[in-house]
Design a protein around this motif. Structure first.
Motif, PDB file in Angstrom:
ATOM      1  N   TRP A  79      43.548  -5.930   7.959  1.00 37.82           N
ATOM      2  CA  TRP A  79      42.748  -4.731   7.593  1.00 37.82           C
ATOM      3  C   TRP A  79      41.466  -5.040   7.062  1.00 37.82           C
ATOM      4  N   LYS A  80      41.237  -6.364   6.538  1.00 48.67           N
ATOM      5  CA  LYS A  80      40.018  -6.938   6.116  1.00 48.67           C
ATOM      6  C   LYS A  80      38.936  -6.861   7.577  1.00 48.67           C
ATOM      7  N   VAL A  81      39.802  -7.397   8.434  1.00 47.82           N
ATOM      8  CA  VAL A  81      38.943  -7.577   9.580  1.00 47.82           C
ATOM      9  C   VAL A  81      38.291  -6.251  10.371  1.00 47.82           C
ATOM     10  N   VAL A  82      39.458  -5.328  10.176  1.00 44.06           N
ATOM     11  CA  VAL A  82      39.019  -3.926  10.634  1.00 44.06           C
ATOM     12  C   VAL A  82      37.798  -3.303   9.699  1.00 44.06           C
ATOM     13  N   MET A  83      37.827  -3.431   8.563  1.00 46.32           N
ATOM     14  CA  MET A  83      36.980  -2.914   7.802  1.00 46.32           C
ATOM     15  C   MET A  83      35.195  -3.439   8.087  1.00 46.32           C
ATOM     16  N   ASP A  84      35.495  -4.895   8.016  1.00 49.95           N
ATOM     17  CA  ASP A  84      34.225  -5.770   8.447  1.00 49.95           C
ATOM     18  C   ASP A  84      33.666  -5.313   9.829  1.00 49.95           C
ATOM     19  N   ARG A  85      34.483  -5.250  10.750  1.00 50.02           N
ATOM     20  CA  ARG A  85      33.996  -5.023  12.104  1.00 50.02           C
ATOM     21  C   ARG A  85      33.515  -3.352  12.417  1.00 50.02           C
ATOM     22  N   VAL A  86      33.888  -2.819  11.794  1.00 48.65           N
ATOM     23  CA  VAL A  86      33.653  -1.245  11.738  1.00 48.65           C
ATOM     24  C   VAL A  86      32.312  -1.219  11.008  1.00 48.65           C
ATOM     25  N   VAL A  87      32.205  -1.864   9.667  1.00 49.24           N
ATOM     26  CA  VAL A  87      30.792  -1.731   9.013  1.00 49.24           C
ATOM     27  C   VAL A  87      29.715  -2.466   9.722  1.00 49.24           C
ATOM     28  N   ASN A  88      30.088  -3.689  10.602  1.00 47.92           N
ATOM     29  CA  ASN A  88      28.898  -4.343  11.168  1.00 47.92           C
ATOM     30  C   ASN A  88      28.693  -3.752  12.697  1.00 47.92           C
ATOM     31  N   GLY A  89      29.394  -2.736  12.869  1.00 45.97           N
ATOM     32  CA  GLY A  89      29.057  -2.002  14.283  1.00 45.97           C
ATOM     33  C   GLY A  89      29.654  -2.703  15.487  1.00 45.97           C
ATOM     34  N   GLU A  90      30.524  -3.745  15.063  1.00 47.09           N
ATOM     35  CA  GLU A  90      31.224  -4.538  16.325  1.00 47.09           C
ATOM     36  C   GLU A  90      32.486  -3.438  16.838  1.00 47.09           C
ATOM     37  N   LEU A  91      32.919  -2.709  16.080  1.00 41.92           N
ATOM     38  CA  LEU A  91      33.513  -1.557  16.394  1.00 41.92           C
ATOM     39  C   LEU A  91      32.975  -0.142  16.117  1.00 41.92           C
ATOM     40  N   ASP A  92      33.253   0.809  17.112  1.00 40.68           N
ATOM     41  CA  ASP A  92      32.620   2.093  16.865  1.00 40.68           C
ATOM     42  C   ASP A  92      33.545   2.945  15.875  1.00 40.68           C
ATOM     43  N   GLY A  93      34.913   2.537  15.709  1.00 40.45           N
ATOM     44  CA  GLY A  93      35.773   3.063  14.786  1.00 40.45           C
ATOM     45  C   GLY A  93      37.070   2.610  14.702  1.00 40.45           C
ATOM     46  N   SER A  94      38.120   2.751  14.095  1.00 44.38           N
ATOM     47  CA  SER A  94      39.229   2.200  14.036  1.00 44.38           C
ATOM     48  C   SER A  94      40.392   3.040  13.324  1.00 44.38           C
ATOM     49  N   HIS A  95      41.746   2.532  13.574  1.00 42.85           N
ATOM     50  CA  HIS A  95      42.947   3.094  12.803  1.00 42.85           C
ATOM     51  C   HIS A  95      42.585   2.283  11.318  1.00 42.85           C
ATOM     52  N   MET A  96      42.750   3.003  10.508  1.00 44.89           N
ATOM     53  CA  MET A  96      42.438   2.544   8.843  1.00 44.89           C
ATOM     54  C   MET A  96      43.680   3.011   7.876  1.00 44.89           C
ATOM     55  N   LEU A  97      43.868   2.087   6.928  1.00 50.95           N
ATOM     56  CA  LEU A  97      44.740   2.543   5.841  1.00 50.95           C
ATOM     57  C   LEU A  97      43.921   3.710   5.162  1.00 50.95           C
ATOM     58  N   ALA A  98      44.542   4.802   4.699  1.00 52.41           N
ATOM     59  CA  ALA A  98      44.194   5.920   4.150  1.00 52.41           C
ATOM     60  C   ALA A  98      43.538   5.642   3.108  1.00 52.41           C
ATOM     61  N   PRO A  99      43.673   4.917   2.010  1.00 53.65           N
ATOM     62  CA  PRO A  99      42.946   4.703   0.854  1.00 53.65           C
ATOM     63  C   PRO A  99      41.593   3.851   1.323  1.00 53.65           C
ATOM     64  N   ALA A 100      41.303   3.008   2.341  1.00 53.45           N
ATOM     65  CA  ALA A 100      40.453   2.148   2.313  1.00 53.45           C
ATOM     66  C   ALA A 100      39.003   2.580   2.493  1.00 53.45           C
ATOM     67  N   PRO A 101      38.848   3.774   3.046  1.00 53.44           N
ATOM     68  CA  PRO A 101      37.562   4.336   3.308  1.00 53.44           C
ATOM     69  C   PRO A 101      37.261   4.801   1.564  1.00 53.44           C
ATOM     70  N   LEU A 102      38.101   5.345   1.032  1.00 53.34           N
ATOM     71  CA  LEU A 102      37.933   5.845  -0.377  1.00 53.34           C
ATOM     72  C   LEU A 102      37.358   4.620  -1.409  1.00 53.34           C
ATOM     73  N   ALA A 103      38.262   3.722  -1.151  1.00 51.23           N
ATOM     74  CA  ALA A 103      38.067   2.037  -1.776  1.00 51.23           C
ATOM     75  C   ALA A 103      36.580   1.531  -1.504  1.00 51.23           C
ATOM     76  N   ALA A 104      36.184   1.845  -0.394  1.00 55.35           N
ATOM     77  CA  ALA A 104      34.906   1.319   0.043  1.00 55.35           C
ATOM     78  C   ALA A 104      33.739   2.075  -0.407  1.00 55.35           C
ATOM     79  N   SER A 105      33.846   3.310  -0.729  1.00 58.18           N
ATOM     80  CA  SER A 105      32.914   4.142  -1.047  1.00 58.18           C
ATOM     81  C   SER A 105      32.575   4.019  -2.584  1.00 58.18           C
ATOM     82  N   ILE A 106      33.580   3.325  -3.320  1.00 58.21           N
ATOM     83  CA  ILE A 106      33.436   3.035  -4.692  1.00 58.21           C
ATOM     84  C   ILE A 106      33.146   1.517  -5.141  1.00 58.21           C
TER      85      ILE A 106
END
Length: 464
Positions: A79-106
């Motif tokens: 899941w860390k790789v998922v988040m990192d690759r979406v953030v750096n643009g290697e992925l356009d989007g991804s299947h994610m854990l529901a709280p992960a975008p909320l945690a990233a926002s804070i």
């Protein structure tokens, strides 16, 4: 009281009008009318779990292609790789854990602005323990007709954990990601049984093991059964098929599903960066349409398409598990102890009951749990929770996509929820503590274990 409300075409049309035309939800203005796609070639990520199914279905059934999209799906390591690759643009989007975008926002873990207009579905997880731990637990579990009475509470695990603690032995369990649903659901179950899963004190201590009775650590989903078999951990919380895999291998026993922990619990979302959503609004709308169609297909006519979906997911490029392992949960059943198979028709829900809708109430609940365990270090006012949810969850985009699908005859208006606000107080939890998303601080105050009010974690202890 039902958790979701289904409305008539007339009320749905009114909701669409309110959301899209008037913009009453307070989002930035977008033109959601069908338009030229800004980007057609896309790469999306996923983890090898059953609930990535909408992505696989959208690709295999041609729903992406019918929206003018050419999508490459790529399995990710964790899941860390998922988040990192979406953030750096290697992925356009991804299947994610529901709280992960909320945690990233804070700023817990990765600091990023991620948004979601689509929930990947409800439920789909379980908590599994080793055979030895189950044997010790089972002595405490009520029986009926020779079988354990469900749901099985962590109360029955507590004497086992207390014994390990008295002997100075760590009681190790695994989840998939700190800012993840598996972590928060495992913590919820443990704490409801009087077992403290520990606190975070970011940025100094992000182990999550401060004052813990059970020590939770990260293990990637596909590695869970092998890690359990090795004796490194005594139990874990993960999505399918990795609980049923433990049963098939004879190495562990799932004791509770998340549907029993909190009925219709949102599990994964499809996430993109907010900048990507702003740059490619027509593309994002098209992606959302394709995913909604996939979720409809997965739940259509009493799951008539599940056999085809299971065969699809069994392919190596997707989940790569045996058909029989996937079928054990995807067909509306779930096996606990070997031979103890029970009906759980909503264990994997992708569309019905509003499963694909990005609900503010769900977002607020996850935020309360991030605060409960110290990932949100300080008290926040009630309105902060909803404001934060609105930055991440985008029901306006979902409803615009639904409106187009209805107009195109690809979906029925009455199948979509028109109640786009906060749901009424819910009481579907194993500990029977009611959740009111309008009063998150009052909700937090009700838990015997967990931060509340102005409490913080400092110097390895809770400070009032």
């Amino acid at each position: 009281m039902k958790q979701n409300r289904i409305f008539t075409p007339k009320t749905l049309a009114a909701a669409f009008s309110s959301v899209v035309a008037l913009g009453i939800l307070g989002f930035s203005n977008h033109s959601f009318a069908a338009g030229k796609l800004e980007k057609e070639d896309l790469k999306f990520g996923f983890i090898k779990l059953t609930d990535m199914a909408p992505l696989a279905v959208a690709a295999e059934k041609g729903f992406f292609e019918e929206e003018g999209l050419f999508v490459q799906l790529e399995a990710q390591a964790n899941w860390k790789v998922v988040m990192d690759r979406v953030v750096n643009g290697e992925l356009d989007g991804s299947h994610m854990l529901a709280p992960a975008p909320l945690a990233a926002s804070i700023g817990f873990g990765t600091k990023a602005d991620i948004v979601t207009a689509f929930s990947m579905g409800f439920n789909g997880n379980a908590i599994t323990v080793s055979n030895d731990i189950w044997k010790q637990m089972k002595a405490n579990v009520p029986m009926e007709g020779g079988k354990p009475v469900h749901p099985i509470k962590a109360d029955y695990l507590k004497p086992v954990v207390d014994k390990y603690k008295a002997e100075g032995k760590p009681f190790n369990m695994a989840m998939t990601f700190p800012a993840g649903s598996h972590n928060l659901k495992l913590r919820y179950w443990l704490a409801a049984g009087g077992i403290n899963p520990g606190y975070y004190a970011p940025p100094q201590d992000i182990s999550g093991q401060i004052s813990a009775d059970a020590l939770l650590s990260v293990t990637p989903p596909p590695q869970m059964p092998a890690t359990l078999e090795s004796g490194t951990i005594f139990g874990y919380c993960v999505g399918e098929p990795w609980n049923q895999q433990a049963v098939f291998k004879g190495i562990g026993v799932p004791v509770i599903t998340d549907e029993e922990l909190w009925k219709d619990t949102p599990e994964k979302v499809f996430g993109v960066t907010s900048s990507w959503a702003e740059k490619y609004p027509n593309t994002y709308l098209a992606v959302t349409k394709a995913l909604i169609r996939a979720s409809i297909w997965l739940d259509a006519e009493s799951n008539k398409n599940r056999k085809e979906a299971i065969e699809m997911l069994s392919q190596k490029q997707y989940v790569g598990a045996d058909v029989e392992v996937l079928a054990a949960s995807m067909n509306g059943t779930f096996e606990y102890e070997k031979g103890d198979k029970r009906s759980l028709p909503d264990f994997n829900t992708f569309f019905r009951h509003g499963a694909s809708y990005p609900s503010y109430s769900s977002a607020v609940w996850y935020l309360t749990q991030l605060r409960r365990w110290g990932m949100i270090a300080e008290q926040k006012p009630d309105n902060w929770y909803l404001d934060t949810a609105k930055k991440v969850y985008r029901p306006d985009i979902y409803l615009a996509a639904a409106k187009e699908l209805v107009a195109e005859g690809k979906a029925k208006a009455e199948d979509f929820p028109a109640d786009t606000g906060i749901k009424p107080s819910q009481n579907f939890f194993i500990d029977k503590i009611p959740f009111d998303a309008n009063k998150p601080n009052d909700y937090l105050a009700k838990f015997p274990i967990g931060l509340k009010g102005k409490q913080t974690v400092s110097g390895g202890k809770i400070v009032d």
